[in-house]
Design a protein around this motif. Structure first.
Motif, mmCIF file in Angstrom:
data_model
loop_
_atom_site.group_PDB
_atom_site.id
_atom_site.type_symbol
_atom_site.label_atom_id
_atom_site.label_comp_id
_atom_site.label_asym_id
_atom_site.label_seq_id
_atom_site.Cartn_x
_atom_site.Cartn_y
_atom_site.Cartn_z
ATOM 1 N N SER A 76 0.838 -1.206 0.000
ATOM 2 C CA SER A 76 0.000 0.000 0.000
ATOM 3 C C SER A 76 0.872 1.255 0.000
ATOM 4 O O SER A 76 0.555 2.238 -0.679
ATOM 5 C CB SER A 76 -0.947 -0.012 1.200
ATOM 6 N N LEU A 96 -2.424 -1.882 -6.734
ATOM 7 C CA LEU A 96 -3.802 -1.613 -6.309
ATOM 8 C C LEU A 96 -4.789 -2.618 -6.885
ATOM 9 O O LEU A 96 -5.912 -2.742 -6.408
ATOM 10 C CB LEU A 96 -4.201 -0.192 -6.701
ATOM 11 N N SER A 100 -6.449 -7.356 -1.427
ATOM 12 C CA SER A 100 -7.415 -6.431 -0.831
ATOM 13 C C SER A 100 -6.620 -5.359 -0.097
ATOM 14 O O SER A 100 -5.433 -5.526 0.150
ATOM 15 C CB SER A 100 -8.298 -7.174 0.158
ATOM 16 N N PRO A 101 -7.280 -4.263 0.281
ATOM 17 C CA PRO A 101 -6.545 -3.209 0.997
ATOM 18 C C PRO A 101 -5.863 -3.729 2.262
ATOM 19 O O PRO A 101 -4.726 -3.353 2.553
ATOM 20 C CB PRO A 101 -7.627 -2.190 1.338
ATOM 21 N N GLN A 102 -6.550 -4.603 2.997
ATOM 22 C CA GLN A 102 -5.952 -5.127 4.232
ATOM 23 C C GLN A 102 -4.679 -5.898 3.920
ATOM 24 O O GLN A 102 -3.672 -5.776 4.614
ATOM 25 C CB GLN A 102 -6.942 -6.076 4.931
ATOM 26 N N LEU A 103 -4.749 -6.730 2.891
ATOM 27 C CA LEU A 103 -3.573 -7.528 2.538
ATOM 28 C C LEU A 103 -2.461 -6.643 2.006
ATOM 29 O O LEU A 103 -1.284 -6.873 2.279
ATOM 30 C CB LEU A 103 -3.942 -8.603 1.513
ATOM 31 N N ARG A 104 -2.823 -5.602 1.280
ATOM 32 C CA ARG A 104 -1.794 -4.687 0.763
ATOM 33 C C ARG A 104 -1.105 -3.931 1.899
ATOM 34 O O ARG A 104 0.050 -3.552 1.775
ATOM 35 C CB ARG A 104 -2.419 -3.704 -0.237
ATOM 36 N N ASN A 105 -1.847 -3.711 2.989
ATOM 37 C CA ASN A 105 -1.236 -3.051 4.149
ATOM 38 C C ASN A 105 -0.232 -3.960 4.844
ATOM 39 O O ASN A 105 0.622 -3.487 5.585
ATOM 40 C CB ASN A 105 -2.314 -2.640 5.157
ATOM 41 N N MET A 106 -0.370 -5.254 4.660
ATOM 42 C CA MET A 106 0.521 -6.207 5.326
ATOM 43 C C MET A 106 1.662 -6.630 4.408
ATOM 44 O O MET A 106 2.799 -6.771 4.835
ATOM 45 C CB MET A 106 -0.276 -7.470 5.721
ATOM 46 N N TYR A 237 -10.538 -8.165 -5.912
ATOM 47 C CA TYR A 237 -10.190 -9.213 -4.941
ATOM 48 C C TYR A 237 -10.228 -10.596 -5.582
ATOM 49 O O TYR A 237 -10.887 -11.510 -5.106
ATOM 50 C CB TYR A 237 -11.197 -9.140 -3.783
ATOM 51 N N VAL C 57 -3.928 0.880 11.250
ATOM 52 C CA VAL C 57 -3.963 0.379 9.872
ATOM 53 C C VAL C 57 -4.766 -0.915 9.830
ATOM 54 O O VAL C 57 -4.572 -1.807 10.653
ATOM 55 C CB VAL C 57 -2.529 0.125 9.371
ATOM 56 N N ARG C 58 -5.667 -1.024 8.855
ATOM 57 C CA ARG C 58 -6.484 -2.246 8.799
ATOM 58 C C ARG C 58 -5.668 -3.411 8.251
ATOM 59 O O ARG C 58 -4.983 -3.277 7.223
ATOM 60 C CB ARG C 58 -7.765 -2.033 7.994
ATOM 61 N N ILE C 59 -5.772 -4.521 8.930
ATOM 62 C CA ILE C 59 -5.082 -5.742 8.495
ATOM 63 C C ILE C 59 -6.007 -6.939 8.715
ATOM 64 O O ILE C 59 -7.020 -6.833 9.404
ATOM 65 C CB ILE C 59 -3.769 -5.985 9.282
ATOM 66 N N ASN C 60 -5.642 -8.067 8.120
ATOM 67 C CA ASN C 60 -6.360 -9.319 8.375
ATOM 68 C C ASN C 60 -5.657 -10.052 9.522
ATOM 69 O O ASN C 60 -4.535 -10.531 9.353
ATOM 70 C CB ASN C 60 -6.351 -10.213 7.129
ATOM 71 N N MET C 118 -4.197 7.722 0.203
ATOM 72 C CA MET C 118 -4.034 6.403 -0.415
ATOM 73 C C MET C 118 -4.956 6.285 -1.633
ATOM 74 O O MET C 118 -6.153 6.513 -1.529
ATOM 75 C CB MET C 118 -4.381 5.328 0.617
ATOM 76 N N GLY C 138 -12.377 -5.900 0.147
ATOM 77 C CA GLY C 138 -11.708 -6.942 0.929
ATOM 78 C C GLY C 138 -12.575 -7.494 2.034
ATOM 79 O O GLY C 138 -12.109 -8.303 2.834
#
Lengths: 326, 745, 157
Positions: A76, A96, A100-106, A237, C57-60, C118, C138
């Motif tokens: 991200s 992008l 998903s956004p969450q996975l991109r943050n990780m 996704y 920050v949002r994460i899984n 973003m 997501g």
């Protein structure tokens, strides 16, 4: 998942030593792929070396106008970097379009290079898979192959490389910087991923102790006008059926510069050099785009489940180049 | 203004039924306080994980659990060699009705499908259980298995029908009429297997105290599950308590009793520990049936004016579970001169299918309504006009009256709101840049059913009302709807009503299935409210004393005759009572008699008109649904907010059915190849446009409160509307679901 | 292969825990801390029901090992007090409620991401409906409450 020893590395050398001294050890970045595979029992490292605390999360300008991207830059963060946006829109778009956004943050850039295939037979421990267990056979042959590759495949393996980012990196001639106990070396993107041949379990040029530390993007002026187009089974996704990373510069109706790479169709991120060669210096019209696409796809090996990908790839290449030429 | 009008106005103003009331359980759901089956803590809780077979059919010859037992934290590995035996199913027990399969889990060395649970690991942590489960080594003697639906389809055998679910019909000689018809279509459709994919995977927490069992389970059938568990574990029904205050989605997948529930209870009994078995997503695919695949033929013959002279609809589906009504809509939708309907089944060595949202109708209406659309193309007639020309006045096969039929109104309103007139009828003529735009319609149809439901209603001295019924809060707003109904029946404010659901200690509710929960419970709650009013009236002093129940109105928190009356609090205080309670029981004999009688009198169903606009990428064939409008005849609407949500939810699942969903079963092994939410594509936010839902809100005259059910009708017709819009956009008729882009390249 | 001690601030409360390195953040929240508001829908990063905020920050949480979040601040739905929650109620942004905590945490993270510049694949300026849909993709909702979720998010913009 199989129990493992956990090591948090404080610096790069410590991380590399920790993995080098321990057969079956793995580096852990964002975890979005490795943790999943470990939970599925596909990856079973005895030791996990967490590298996320290492100082590799910067994006720096290179003197030639390129960028040096630390391996731990999150997807991200890279997608949002204004320099990436301006110089390499295809990179930002590829990121992008992924996950998903969450996975991109990780997820990290280094981890993205090492993403493993989504072949469902690879994921199912009950199925035969040469990548998981060399010599076991391949249940994908004769199975469901909608997600499988048509370029660079072998009789041992037809798994597709799942990354979006790597497709853009392939188009841009990125260089991967890695560090092992023996020091640092630089691997051109084209040589980083291996075709399956009869050793599909060997996926990259990395030695077991080598850690990806950075990815360098050279200055590629044509990339300022670039596009990543991803075609998939739902609007977001999902992994690519076909994706196209393209950059195009047209002067007086003639292709002055072009970069083209494909995702979803290759056993590795697929640089479309045959198509580029045909396009360079020629007319920038629909016919030329179609001929180039066909040349690239000519060696495709298709199966009933993925035969549509040649048509889809052709259509997507033509559409993307048309858009860039317009 | 006359007194009567003022009274009527006042009654109208406080009316709860129909209002878009917020869900009673909403605060718990948006704060994380709502607890689902895997979320009840127990001291000393142990965790279980399943081991699945990797062959489709055969016998276990050796099972080595040594490595699994050696994992730290493993308490027990249960296999067919050491597990306590469960009692067999009994035909005489109503609990057998909800069996998911006939397999005696861990009671046999026989393997009946690839993925069948063959061992259970119980451990101190979920991680240890799952890891140990992966270490169990099994060898099999394999037997030949029938695994390929497409290959076995020609060998299908006729489906048995019954009084409620009919499987064949004939009117005249449809084949001769088809042969003679000047205009005809004859099409072969296929629909793939699918899975429910409720976001909450199946989970059970089981706890034995002696021979008393408490089970937290994610179920759509609390009362049946209790009977089933009592039967299988040999304890009296009163010893079993099933708790399911919240269910994280079901769509039919939690209607039957599947392996996970039974094996959690078995593991708890074997280990003497409370056991939680929360299935992995993959285990759900391996142990919980899904939607059957089908092959369907629809042939339509018409005269040149578009009047149907022949309607043939045949289907082949998989046997097992509850066979769906694939051709049901074809019985009722069109006034064809001749009709031929048949349903057949194929036996396979796979996990049996089960009901999934509108089990037969969702896919049956795809074939029928796509064929009708194709006939409209053949005739050059507008597809709505073609339907109206064939709209029957009475049920086409039986001549019985429709209890309710408003398809003409639904199409008229829908066409106006959707802008149907702006549709250029030529294929591919509507273009917006790279997108080919198409518009399609289809009819939605789902039969209405009312099942037995018991309920109690208790009125407190403070005027508060407690409704108790073992309903399932599966997302439908069950408590809220019944509170609205009880509030009106007793004339009290909504805030005064509390509803208890989700517990087998409550009066037995209906299953959450067949779109019948709300209407079924309403019948029980209304009857209990009526009984309660009579009891209260009998306690009342002047001015109510001696009044007949029919003379009395319940409103403003009490009972009234004309302008005078008493509050409930006053009546109960006067009688020295702290509460009054009324109960009604569920009568199965009465249910069967009423269902049979109603079936002879009326044809009753929810229906509607689905309007869809798609955009198809001219280069890649990607399909996006860009607009949706549905007009529904669902009888009276109890809660305008939650009913709209259910109808939208059905449409969303229908869009998945149309465009992306399919469970891939490898015909070589019988193994599900995509048992994951990453590879089985349910619609995401980006796939779903604004969905405009209207309902005609006209009560059905033959049901309590006039309800027809909203849970399933929303998904019916959706896949056809999408396919018809794609046909309009591209000129291509796709006969095989899902409509993936490769079919349009 | 013993346990590792970690400290996390969860919903404002500092928790000191001995965790096995293979324990996910999700299981740690649910089974160790009793914070069952965070849901497990797939345990493989394919549904978003486990979305939490890690340092905002949002994460899984299912693909996060708890040991990797030593020293982090975690916010789960139990620690959320945001106008979005009431907006979800008003617009019926859920049915069964199982994906709801993840949707709410995800939406909060999404609003912060957008405020910080973003981009998304849609590439519009401003949070249009298409932008919100893409940025929320997501988080699966099988009950199909997407329209209500969209309206709830729009209400708090």
């Amino acid at each position: 998942m199989r129990p493992f020893a956990y090591v948090r590395a404080a610096d790069v050398d410590e991380a590399v030593r920790a993995v080098a001294g321990e057969p079956g050890a793995k580096f852990l970045g964002g975890g979005t792929n490795l943790v999943d595979l470990m939970r599925e029992g596909i990856e079973r490292p005895a030791t996990v070396v967490d590298v996320t605390a290492l100082p590799l999360a910067a994006v720096d300008d290179l003197p030639d106008g390129g960028l040096r991207i630390g391996a731990l830059v999150r997807n991200s963060a890279l997608a949002a970097d204004p320099r990436v946006h301006a110089r390499y829109p295809m990179v930002s778009q590829a990121l992008l379009a992924g996950a998903s956004p969450q996975l991109r943050n990780m997820a990290t850039v280094g981890g993205n290079l090492l993403q493993r295939t989504r072949c469902p037979y690879f994921y199912d421990a009950a199925a035969a898979c040469n990548k998981r267990e060399p010599g076991a056979g391949c249940d994908a042959l004769g199975g469901f192959t909608r997600g499988h590759a048509i370029l660079g495949v072998s009789e041992s393996c037809i798994a597709a490389h799942p990354s979006d980012l790597c497709v853009a990196l392939a188009a841009l001639d990125a260089v991967v910087e890695v560090r092992g106990v023996g020091g640092t070396r630089r691997i051109p993107m084209a040589e980083f991923h291996r075709l399956p041949g009869d050793t599909p379990h060997v996926e990259t040029a990395l030695a077991p102790d080598e850690l990806v530390t950075a990815v360098e993007l050279p200055a590629v002026p044509v990339a300022a006008r670039s596009r990543y187009r991803k075609v998939r089974d739902r609007a977001s996704y999902a992994f690519a059926l076909v994706s196209v990373a393209a950059a195009l510069e047209v002067r007086d109706g003639v292709v002055a510069d072009v970069r083209l790479a494909l995702g979803g169709v290759g056993a590795k991120p697929w640089r479309a050099r045959a198509a580029e060669e045909l396009l360079a210096g020629g007319p920038a019209d629909e016919d030329a785009f179609a001929r180039a696409a066909e040349a690239e796809l000519e060696p495709a090996t298709v199966r009933p489940g993925n035969a549509f990908k040649t048509r889809l790839a052709r259509a997507t290449i033509v559409a993307t180049l048309r858009e860039l030429s317009g | 203004m006359s007194t009567e009008v003022a009274e009527a106005g006042r009654a109208e103003a406080v009316r709860q039924v129909g209002r878009p009331a917020d869900r009673f359980d909403a605060p718990e759901k948006v704060t994380g306080r709502a607890k689902y089956a895997a979320e009840f803590p127990y001291p000393d809780l142990a965790y279980a994980a399943l081991v699945h077979s990797t062959v489709a059919r055969g016998r276990i010859t050796a099972l080595d659990a040594g490595a699994a037992r050696a994992v730290r934290g493993v308490i027990e590995v249960l296999t067919h060699e050491n597990a306590p035996k469960m009692r067999p199913l009994s035909r005489l027990n109503l609990g057998s009705f909800v069996k998911g399969t006939n397999v005696d889990y861990l009671g046999t060395d026989q393997v009946h499908w690839n993925g069948q649970p063959i061992a259970v690991v119980v451990a101190e942590t979920p991680e240890a259980a799952r890891h140990a489960a992966s270490l169990v080594r099994v060898t099999y003697e394999e037997l030949p298995a029938k695994l390929d639906f497409a290959a076995e389809e020609p060998h299908a055998v006729p489906q048995k029908g019954n009084a409620i679910m009919r499987s064949a019909a004939d009117k005249g000689d449809a084949h001769a009429a088809l042969a003679a018809a000047p205009v005809k279509v004859d099409l072969r459709f296929t629909t793939p297997p699918q899975n429910h994919n409720a976001i909450e995977p199946h989970a059970t927490t089981a706890f034995w105290q002696g021979d008393r069992l408490t089970v937290h389970d994610t179920t759509q059938s609390i009362a049946f599950l209790r009977k089933h568990l009592a039967m299988r574990f040999g304890v009296p029904e009163r010893n079993v308590r099933v708790l399911a205050p919240f269910v994280g989605g079901g769509f039919g997948g939690k209607g039957m009793v599947w392996a996970g529930t039974l094996l959690a209870v078995l593991a708890a009994r074997a280990t003497g520990r409370p056991v939680r078995l929360a299935l992995t997503r993959e285990s759900v695919y391996h142990t919980v049936g899904g939607r059957t695949p089908t092959v369907q033929r629809v042939a339509l013959g018409a005269d040149r004016d578009g009047r149907l002279t022949a309607l043939i609809h045949t289907s082949v589906a998989r046997s097992g579970g509850m066979p769906g009504q694939v051709t049901a809509a074809s019985r009722h939708l069109y006034a064809a001169e001749t009709v031929h309907l048949r349903q057949s089944l194929v036996d396979l060595d796979l996990l049996p299918p089960t009901a999934m949202r509108a089990p037969g109708e969702a896919i049956g209406t795809f074939a029928l309504e796509a064929a009708v659309d194709e006939l409209a193309w053949e005739l050059g007639v507008d597809p709505i006009e073609l339907r109206m020309r064939n709209e029957p006045e009475r049920d086409p096969l039986t001549g019985r009256a429709f209890s309710h039929r408003m398809l003409r109104e639904a199409y008229a309103l829908g066409a106006e709101r959707f802008g149907w007139r702006e549709r250029d009828p030529r294929p591919g003529a509507m273009r917006d840049g790279r997108w080919l735009v198409g518009m399609g319609v289809a009819t939605a149809y789902h039969p209405s059913l009312i099942m037995p439901a018991a309920a109690t209603v208790r009125l407190g001295a403070d005027g508060t009302v407690l409704v108790r019924c073992g309903l399932h809060e599966i997302g439908v707003g069950a408590a809220t709807a019944q509170a609205q109904i009880a509030a009106d029946a007793l004339g009290v404010p909504l805030e005064s009503v509390r509803v208890e659901v989700g517990d087998s200690d409550l009066p037995a509710g209906p299953m959450a299935g067949g779109s019948a929960q709300t209407a079924s419970a309403a019948a029980g709650v209304l009857a209990a409210c009526d009984k309660l009013k009579r009891q209260v009236l009998a306690l009342a002093g002047p001015p109510l004393r001696g009044r007949k129940p029919e003379e009395v109105q319940a409103r403003d928190g009490g009972l009234h005759v004309g302008g005078s009356g008493m509050t409930y609090a006053e009546i109960l205080a006067g009688a020295g009572r702290d509460h009054v309670e009324a109960a009604v029981k569920a009568g199965w004999a009465r249910f069967l008699a009423r269902t049979a009688r109603d079936g002879r009198r009326w044809v009753r169903a929810a229906s509607g008109a689905q309007f869809c606009e798609v955009r198809v990428d001219a280069d890649t064939g990607e399909v996006r649904v860009s607009r949706w409008l549905g007009v529904f005849d669902v009888g009276r609407v109890v809660n305008a907010k939650t009913a709209a949500s259910q109808l939208r939810g059905g449409i969303v699942m229908g869009i998945g059915l149309a465009l992306s969903e399919q469970t891939l079963v490898d015909p070589r092994t019988g193994r599900v190849v995509n048992p994951s939410l990453a590879e089985y594509h349910v619609p995401v936010h980006a796939d779903i446009p604004r969905i405009d839902v209207h309902y005609l809100d006209d009560p059905d005259p033959t049901t309590p409160l006039g309800l027809l059910g909203v849970g399933e009708v929303g998904i019916t017709g959706v896949a056809a509307a999408v396919a018809n819009a794609v046909r309009h956009a591209t000129g291509r008729r796709v006969l095989d679901l899902p409509i993936t882009l490769d079919k349009l390249l | 292969m013993g346990v590792t001690q970690i400290r996390m601030k969860v919903n404002g409360v500092t928790e000191s825990l001995d965790v096995e390195p293979w324990a996910s953040l999700l299981d740690t929240l649910r089974e160790r801390l009793g914070l069952t508001g965070t849901k497990k829908g797939c345990d493989q990063g394919a549904c978003g029901a486990c979305t939490v905020l890690a340092d905002g920050v949002r994460i899984n949480a299912c693909l996060a090992l708890a040991v990797q979040y030593d020293g982090s601040e975690i916010t789960t739905v139990e620690g959320v007090d945001h106008p979005l929650q009431q907006a979800f109620v008003r617009h019926d942004g859920f049915q069964c409620g199982y994906c709801t905590p993840g949707q709410i945490c995800s939406a909060i993270g999404m609003l912060a991401e957008h405020a910080a510049g973003m981009p998304s694949a849609v590439g519009a300026s401003g949070l249009t409906e298409d932008e919100i849909r893409e940025r929320m993709s997501g988080n699966l909702c099988r009950c199909g409450a997407y329209n209500g979720i969209l309206d709830a998010i729009k209400e708090v913009l």
